[in-house]
Write a protein that holds these residues in place. Structure first.
Motif, PDB file in Angstrom:
ATOM      1  N   ASN A 142       0.863  -1.185   0.000  1.00 60.45           N
ATOM      2  CA  ASN A 142       0.000   0.000   0.000  1.00 60.45           C
ATOM      3  C   ASN A 142       0.900   1.236   0.000  1.00 60.45           C
ATOM      4  OD1 ASN A 142      -1.956   1.912   0.274  1.00 60.45           O
ATOM      5  ND2 ASN A 142      -2.670   1.251   2.285  1.00 60.45           N
ATOM      6  N   TYR A 143       1.299   1.670  -1.207  1.00 64.48           N
ATOM      7  CA  TYR A 143       2.281   2.741  -1.312  1.00 64.48           C
ATOM      8  C   TYR A 143       1.732   4.089  -0.846  1.00 64.48           C
ATOM      9  CZ  TYR A 143       4.599  -0.824  -4.085  1.00 64.48           C
ATOM     10  OH  TYR A 143       5.171  -1.996  -4.483  1.00 64.48           O
ATOM     11  N   ASP A 144       0.442   4.286  -0.920  1.00 64.38           N
ATOM     12  CA  ASP A 144      -0.127   5.532  -0.414  1.00 64.38           C
ATOM     13  C   ASP A 144       0.088   5.653   1.095  1.00 64.38           C
ATOM     14  OD1 ASP A 144      -1.023   6.366  -2.895  1.00 64.38           O
ATOM     15  OD2 ASP A 144      -2.900   5.263  -2.718  1.00 64.38           O
ATOM     16  N   ALA A 145      -0.056   4.531   1.812  1.00 64.26           N
ATOM     17  CA  ALA A 145       0.198   4.547   3.248  1.00 64.26           C
ATOM     18  C   ALA A 145       1.675   4.837   3.534  1.00 64.26           C
ATOM     19  CB  ALA A 145      -0.200   3.205   3.864  1.00 64.26           C
ATOM     20  N   TRP A 146       2.555   4.286   2.703  1.00 63.34           N
ATOM     21  CA  TRP A 146       3.982   4.582   2.873  1.00 63.34           C
ATOM     22  C   TRP A 146       4.269   6.057   2.644  1.00 63.34           C
ATOM     23  CZ3 TRP A 146       7.215   1.675   5.344  1.00 63.34           C
ATOM     24  CH2 TRP A 146       7.102   0.282   5.346  1.00 63.34           C
ATOM     25  N   PHE A 147       3.634   6.653   1.638  1.00 66.71           N
ATOM     26  CA  PHE A 147       3.837   8.086   1.378  1.00 66.71           C
ATOM     27  C   PHE A 147       3.429   8.930   2.590  1.00 66.71           C
ATOM     28  CE2 PHE A 147       3.312   6.965  -3.298  1.00 66.71           C
ATOM     29  CZ  PHE A 147       4.669   7.057  -3.541  1.00 66.71           C
ATOM     30  N   ASP A 148       2.251   8.623   3.139  1.00 67.22           N
ATOM     31  CA  ASP A 148       1.787   9.379   4.310  1.00 67.22           C
ATOM     32  C   ASP A 148       2.710   9.162   5.508  1.00 67.22           C
ATOM     33  OD1 ASP A 148      -0.342  10.210   2.773  1.00 67.22           O
ATOM     34  OD2 ASP A 148      -1.681   8.627   3.475  1.00 67.22           O
ATOM     35  N   TYR A 149       3.146   7.928   5.685  1.00 68.30           N
ATOM     36  CA  TYR A 149       4.040   7.614   6.797  1.00 68.30           C
ATOM     37  C   TYR A 149       5.369   8.363   6.649  1.00 68.30           C
ATOM     38  CZ  TYR A 149       6.301   4.645  10.345  1.00 68.30           C
ATOM     39  OH  TYR A 149       6.945   4.184  11.453  1.00 68.30           O
ATOM     40  N   LEU A 150       5.918   8.354   5.450  1.00 70.45           N
ATOM     41  CA  LEU A 150       7.190   9.034   5.220  1.00 70.45           C
ATOM     42  C   LEU A 150       7.058  10.545   5.384  1.00 70.45           C
ATOM     43  CD1 LEU A 150       8.334   6.937   2.146  1.00 70.45           C
ATOM     44  CD2 LEU A 150       9.541   7.086   4.320  1.00 70.45           C
ATOM     45  N   ARG A 151       5.939  11.082   4.942  1.00 74.11           N
ATOM     46  CA  ARG A 151       5.726  12.525   5.119  1.00 74.11           C
ATOM     47  C   ARG A 151       5.679  12.887   6.597  1.00 74.11           C
ATOM     48  NH1 ARG A 151       1.238  12.704   2.689  1.00 74.11           N
ATOM     49  NH2 ARG A 151       2.134  12.623   0.600  1.00 74.11           N
ATOM     50  N   LEU A 152       5.047  12.023   7.389  1.00 73.83           N
ATOM     51  CA  LEU A 152       4.988  12.258   8.835  1.00 73.83           C
ATOM     52  C   LEU A 152       6.371  12.152   9.460  1.00 73.83           C
ATOM     53  CD1 LEU A 152       3.323  12.507  11.496  1.00 73.83           C
ATOM     54  CD2 LEU A 152       3.181  10.019  11.484  1.00 73.83           C
ATOM     55  N   VAL A 153       7.123  11.122   9.078  1.00 73.35           N
ATOM     56  CA  VAL A 153       8.441  10.900   9.679  1.00 73.35           C
ATOM     57  C   VAL A 153       9.401  12.021   9.286  1.00 73.35           C
ATOM     58  CG1 VAL A 153      10.408   9.332   9.708  1.00 73.35           C
ATOM     59  CG2 VAL A 153       8.112   8.416   9.816  1.00 73.35           C
ATOM     60  N   GLU A 154       9.330  12.469   8.043  1.00 77.68           N
ATOM     61  CA  GLU A 154      10.223  13.537   7.595  1.00 77.68           C
ATOM     62  C   GLU A 154       9.998  14.829   8.375  1.00 77.68           C
ATOM     63  OE1 GLU A 154       9.992  14.219   3.458  1.00 77.68           O
ATOM     64  OE2 GLU A 154      10.534  12.180   2.879  1.00 77.68           O
ATOM     65  N   SER A 155       8.775  15.065   8.786  1.00 78.48           N
ATOM     66  CA  SER A 155       8.478  16.312   9.490  1.00 78.48           C
ATOM     67  C   SER A 155       8.895  16.285  10.949  1.00 78.48           C
ATOM     68  CB  SER A 155       6.968  16.602   9.406  1.00 78.48           C
ATOM     69  OG  SER A 155       6.242  15.582  10.075  1.00 78.48           O
ATOM     70  N   ASP A 156       9.221  15.095  11.497  1.00 76.90           N
ATOM     71  CA  ASP A 156       9.439  15.019  12.935  1.00 76.90           C
ATOM     72  C   ASP A 156      10.724  14.298  13.326  1.00 76.90           C
ATOM     73  OD1 ASP A 156       8.271  15.443  15.685  1.00 76.90           O
ATOM     74  OD2 ASP A 156       8.503  13.273  15.715  1.00 76.90           O
ATOM     75  N   ALA A 157      11.090  13.245  12.599  1.00 76.15           N
ATOM     76  CA  ALA A 157      12.168  12.371  13.050  1.00 76.15           C
ATOM     77  C   ALA A 157      13.512  12.830  12.488  1.00 76.15           C
ATOM     78  CB  ALA A 157      11.881  10.932  12.640  1.00 76.15           C
ATOM     79  N   ASP A 158      14.575  12.141  12.951  1.00 75.48           N
ATOM     80  CA  ASP A 158      15.903  12.446  12.473  1.00 75.48           C
ATOM     81  C   ASP A 158      16.171  11.720  11.158  1.00 75.48           C
ATOM     82  OD1 ASP A 158      15.826   9.957  13.516  1.00 75.48           O
ATOM     83  OD2 ASP A 158      17.685  10.101  14.667  1.00 75.48           O
ATOM     84  N   ALA A 159      17.347  11.990  10.574  1.00 78.08           N
ATOM     85  CA  ALA A 159      17.649  11.460   9.241  1.00 78.08           C
ATOM     86  C   ALA A 159      17.771   9.945   9.244  1.00 78.08           C
ATOM     87  CB  ALA A 159      18.944  12.094   8.724  1.00 78.08           C
ATOM     88  N   ASP A 160      18.357   9.375  10.288  1.00 80.23           N
ATOM     89  CA  ASP A 160      18.524   7.916  10.326  1.00 80.23           C
ATOM     90  C   ASP A 160      17.174   7.207  10.364  1.00 80.23           C
ATOM     91  OD1 ASP A 160      21.247   8.214  10.279  1.00 80.23           O
ATOM     92  OD2 ASP A 160      21.443   8.225  12.472  1.00 80.23           O
ATOM     93  N   THR A 161      16.261   7.737  11.145  1.00 82.62           N
ATOM     94  CA  THR A 161      14.922   7.134  11.199  1.00 82.62           C
ATOM     95  C   THR A 161      14.219   7.237   9.854  1.00 82.62           C
ATOM     96  OG1 THR A 161      14.783   7.793  13.524  1.00 82.62           O
ATOM     97  CG2 THR A 161      12.733   7.137  12.437  1.00 82.62           C
ATOM     98  N   VAL A 162      14.344   8.396   9.210  1.00 84.23           N
ATOM     99  CA  VAL A 162      13.702   8.577   7.903  1.00 84.23           C
ATOM    100  C   VAL A 162      14.299   7.615   6.886  1.00 84.23           C
ATOM    101  CG1 VAL A 162      13.277  10.209   6.040  1.00 84.23           C
ATOM    102  CG2 VAL A 162      13.158  10.978   8.403  1.00 84.23           C
ATOM    103  N   ARG A 163      15.621   7.464   6.901  1.00 79.11           N
ATOM    104  CA  ARG A 163      16.252   6.521   5.975  1.00 79.11           C
ATOM    105  C   ARG A 163      15.796   5.098   6.220  1.00 79.11           C
ATOM    106  NH1 ARG A 163      22.242   9.165   6.575  1.00 79.11           N
ATOM    107  NH2 ARG A 163      22.084  10.685   4.867  1.00 79.11           N
ATOM    108  N   GLU A 164      15.643   4.759   7.483  1.00 81.94           N
ATOM    109  CA  GLU A 164      15.184   3.398   7.797  1.00 81.94           C
ATOM    110  C   GLU A 164      13.797   3.145   7.224  1.00 81.94           C
ATOM    111  OE1 GLU A 164      14.095   0.673  11.715  1.00 81.94           O
ATOM    112  OE2 GLU A 164      14.876   2.703  11.956  1.00 81.94           O
ATOM    113  N   VAL A 165      12.902   4.127   7.373  1.00 86.10           N
ATOM    114  CA  VAL A 165      11.544   3.957   6.841  1.00 86.10           C
ATOM    115  C   VAL A 165      11.574   3.916   5.317  1.00 86.10           C
ATOM    116  CG1 VAL A 165       9.230   4.943   6.769  1.00 86.10           C
ATOM    117  CG2 VAL A 165      10.572   5.093   8.854  1.00 86.10           C
ATOM    118  N   TYR A 166      12.426   4.748   4.696  1.00 87.61           N
ATOM    119  CA  TYR A 166      12.542   4.713   3.229  1.00 87.61           C
ATOM    120  C   TYR A 166      13.051   3.350   2.754  1.00 87.61           C
ATOM    121  CZ  TYR A 166      11.472   9.446   1.613  1.00 87.61           C
ATOM    122  OH  TYR A 166      10.816  10.596   1.248  1.00 87.61           O
TER     123      TYR A 166
END
Length: 770
Positions: free
Chosen positions: A341-365
């Motif tokens: 479900n790539y739409d859910a991934w997009f929303d999740y990544l948008r949320l993580v990018e706005s709040d988390a650090d770079a390592d966490t964002v890379r892990e989710v990507y």
């Protein structure tokens, strides 16, 4: 003799029913019962009241009753109700000793009957036999220790008697059996009624955890270690002002349950306890600790309370943290349920990018791009490929790591199956990224590799646009040549290539390109290509070449728009004979379209010609074009369904051109007849004066009759549109010579006679004009 007498004995006669029909009024069983109830036929009179006047009668009464009770007991000893009735009757006579004897006999029969023990003890208590009551309760709790009712009654009796120590002793005996929770709470409430807080605390400790003194170890026997009991214990400490003890209870509870059996209710209660003490930082730590360890699907109430707390006492950042945590949990659940479900991934990544650090964002990507579509079809990859694009843009714009961005693009290009399909957007973005890094060679190498592996229109256009921005025109020419080798039928490419050469000032090369283009056997939009070629020649003011192009184009197609464009071109040329050239084009077009089946195109040409003459022509020219305009006629034709059956008639409009009508005498005759009929109707509407009739004067133009005469009469009013006939022409779409005969067959007899008369009159008029 006896038998003779018996034989002579008469048999009673049975009444014969003469009328066997049902009675008019039927009596039902319900009615019989109702009447019996109303008349009280079944009620027995009450027994007479017996008055006992002396002791002898009383003893006699007692003897009878006792004999009856004993007989009932003898019949069925196991029916305890008989024993209880017997004992209660003896008690009513104040024969307590006899009642006690009966209860004891009954206990010998069934010593496990709870009701029997209760009645026995209540009898002793009612008669104030305290020691007897204690004796009975002791026997009952010894025989049946799991019957809580005995313990409750026993402790209540001792407390009512004021024997606190005895009551506590009974409770202690009861607690040894580890009863249910309510029993412990009863013991605690008993101690609290007498202000024994320390003893109540000890009972809570025993209630939750009891030391296993019967074993040679320090193990704990768990009695009731539920979360709610820990919470009650902590609230008990809080209620009596022992804040430190209450906090200690909560901490022990968290340690006791650990992370395996953790419960959100415990942390909610702990947080509310700290919130009550104004320890807001402690509350925040408790909530975060719980949210990090409790499974998300079990922490709904925890989320809710944490949100309420932050709204009450937290700042904006705290509220956002709560909301982000909750949304992160929701997205985790969605991607676990469906990893593709790539739409859910997009929303999740948008949320993580706005709040988390770079390592966490890379892990989710990395987790997101690991979910490769299972089928190698482009429609399944369209959403997935944007994960890579967003990943690369994040690394480039947010993290500012160009080397990692380059690795992301290269990994994406290696993953895409280019033999089946590709994405030009990825190649172009990679090339633009290398340009931004001032690495032109890598950009050209990447785009060249893309064209070599999987050429696409979008990729060619993007590469050419890039070279145009760099002003590398020789490379643009080479790219256009490759592009045309890839798709020679693409007219847009030819046009852009020609425009490029025109901009660069090489008109001969541009003309050669256009010539090659129009010579291609297959083109997707040839009309656009011809128009661009013609516009290019007009821009260069090569009017002779433009005329040649128009003539070559008209050899291929006779479309009306080409003729109109040709005429407008001649009109736009600044020369002395431009009007004559334009008028000549219109005349050639009219001759060419005379045999065209599409009458609307011919009408469009004549209207354009008429507009031209209205602006530039003389009165004779205007009149000439006006006479060429057709007449609009409504007709009917038969409709045939797909299966060949008759589907009725439909009406349609047809155009009758004067040049065509002149070659069809039947149509001319019919038009004249209808014109005469209309004239007759107009004369009837007016009030005629009694004057002698005069012969009609001959027409000034005898060759124009019918519709043309009507146009001349209407010409003075300036109306130039094709005239719609006022009659309903019922002709089929067949030949014009047979249209009048086929339409007249559907008229009535009177209409036939009128048509015949009108034809005769029209013939006479023509003869007089001749």
């Amino acid at each position: 003799m006896a038998s003779t007498a018996a034989g002579k004995q008469r048999i009673p006669k049975v009444a014969k029913v003469k009328n066997k029909a049902p009675a008019e009024v039927q009596i039902t069983a319900e009615q019989l019962l109702r009447e019996a109830k109303e008349r009280e036929l079944e009620l027995l009179p009450p027994p007479p009241k017996q008055k006992i006047t002396d002791e002898e009668e009383l003893n006699d009464y007692k003897l009878r009753k006792r004999k009856g009770f004993e007989d009932n007991i003898r019949k069925n000893r196991t029916v305890i109700s008989n024993w209880i009735k017997y004992a209660q009757w003896e008690e009513s006579l104040k024969e307590v000793q006899r009642a006690r004897s009966i209860y004891e006999r009954a206990l010998d029969v069934d010593h496990r009957n709870v009701t029997l023990w209760l009645k026995y003890a209540e009898m002793e208590m009612k008669n104030r036999q305290v020691n007897h009551s204690r004796n009975i309760w002791d026997r009952a709790i010894t025989i049946l220790p799991r019957v809580n009712q005995f313990w409750y009654k026993y402790t209540y009796m001792e407390e009512m008697l004021g024997n606190v120590a005895g009551c506590r002793q009974v409770f202690e005996r009861w607690m040894e059996w580890e009863p249910e929770e309510q029993a412990w709470h009863s013991y605690i409430n008993f101690e609290l009624r007498y202000k024994e807080v320390e003893k109540a605390r000890t009972i809570y400790e025993r209630y939750i955890l009891i030391p296993a003194t019967s074993f040679n170890s320090t193990a704990l026997v768990i009695v009731h270690p539920e979360v709610k009991n820990w919470i009650k214990y902590a609230r008990f400490e809080d209620k009596h002002g022992y804040i430190a003890h209450g906090r200690k209870v909560f901490e022990r509870a968290v340690e006791f349950f650990g992370e395996e059996h953790i419960d959100e209710n415990l942390f909610v209660a702990f947080a509310k306890f700290e919130e009550k003490q104004k320890e807001f930082e402690r509350v925040r730590v408790i909530y975060k600790y719980a949210l990090d360890r409790i499974p998300k699907q079990q922490a709904q109430e925890l989320f809710k309370n944490y949100t309420v707390f932050e709204k009450k006492f937290g700042d904006r950042r705290g509220i956002e943290d709560v909301i982000v945590s909750k949304r992160r949990f929701q997205y985790e659940e969605e991607v676990k349920a469906n990893p593709h479900n790539y739409d859910a991934w997009f929303d999740y990544l948008r949320l993580v990018e706005s709040d988390a650090d770079a390592d966490t964002v890379r892990e989710v990507y990395e987790r997101a791009i690991a979910n490769i579509p299972p089928i190698q079809e482009k429609r399944h990859w369209r959403r997935y490929i944007y994960l890579w694009i967003n990943y690369a843009l994040y690394e480039e714009l947010e993290v500012k790591d160009p080397e990692r961005t380059r690795q992301v693009y290269q990994a994406c290009l290696e993953l895409i199956p280019h033999k089946k399909f590709t994405f030009a957007k990825i190649w172009l973005l990679y090339g633009q990224f290398e340009i931004r890094q001032k690495n032109l060679q890598n950009a050209r190498r990447a785009l060249g590799a893309g064209i070599g592996k999987c050429p696409k229109n979008k990729l060619f256009k993007g590469y050419i646009e890039l070279e145009l921005q760099l002003r590398e025109f020789d490379r643009c020419r080479k790219l256009y040549e490759k592009y045309l080798e890839f798709g020679p039928e693409n007219c847009t490419t030819w046009i852009k290539f020609g425009e490029l050469e025109t901009i660069l000032g090489d008109t001969e090369r541009a003309r050669a390109i256009f010539e090659l283009a129009i010579g291609q056997p297959r083109l997707d939009m040839p009309e656009v290509l011809w128009k661009s070629y013609i516009d290019s020649e007009i821009e260069q003011e090569e009017y002779d070449n433009t005329r040649g192009l128009y003539k070559r184009l008209l050899q291929r197609t006779q479309h009306v728009k080409v003729w109109i464009s040709y005429a407008q071109f001649e009109l736009s040329v600044d020369s002395e004979d431009r009007l004559q050239r334009c008028r000549q084009v219109y005349e050639e077009a009219n001759k060419s379209l005379r045999n065209c089946e599409e009458k609307e195109e011919r009408l469009m040409l004549l209207e354009s010609w008429r507009d031209f003459e209205q602006e530039f022509g003389t009165f004779a020219n205007k009149d000439r074009v006006r006479k060429l305009l057709p007449e609009k006629v409504k007709k009917r034709r038969k409709i045939t369904a797909e299966d060949g059956s008759d589907a009725g008639w439909e009406e349609y409009y047809d155009y009758i051109f004067p040049e065509d009508a002149a070659n069809q005498p039947n149509l001319k005759l019919l038009a004249m007849a209808k014109m005469w009929k209309k004239q007759q109707q107009d004369d009837e509407e007016e009030e005629p004066e009694p004057e002698p009739s005069e012969e009609p004067e001959p027409e000034t133009e005898p060759e124009r009759s019918g519709p043309s005469t009507t146009r001349e009469e209407e010409g003075s009013s300036g109306e130039q549109e094709p005239k719609e006939s006022a009659y309903d022409d019922r002709d089929d779409s067949g030949s014009s010579s047979s249209s009048s005969s086929s339409s007249s067959s559907s008229e009535s007899d009177s209409e036939k006679e009128e048509d015949a008369e009108s034809r005769k009159e029209s013939v006479k008029t023509n003869a007089e004009e001749d």
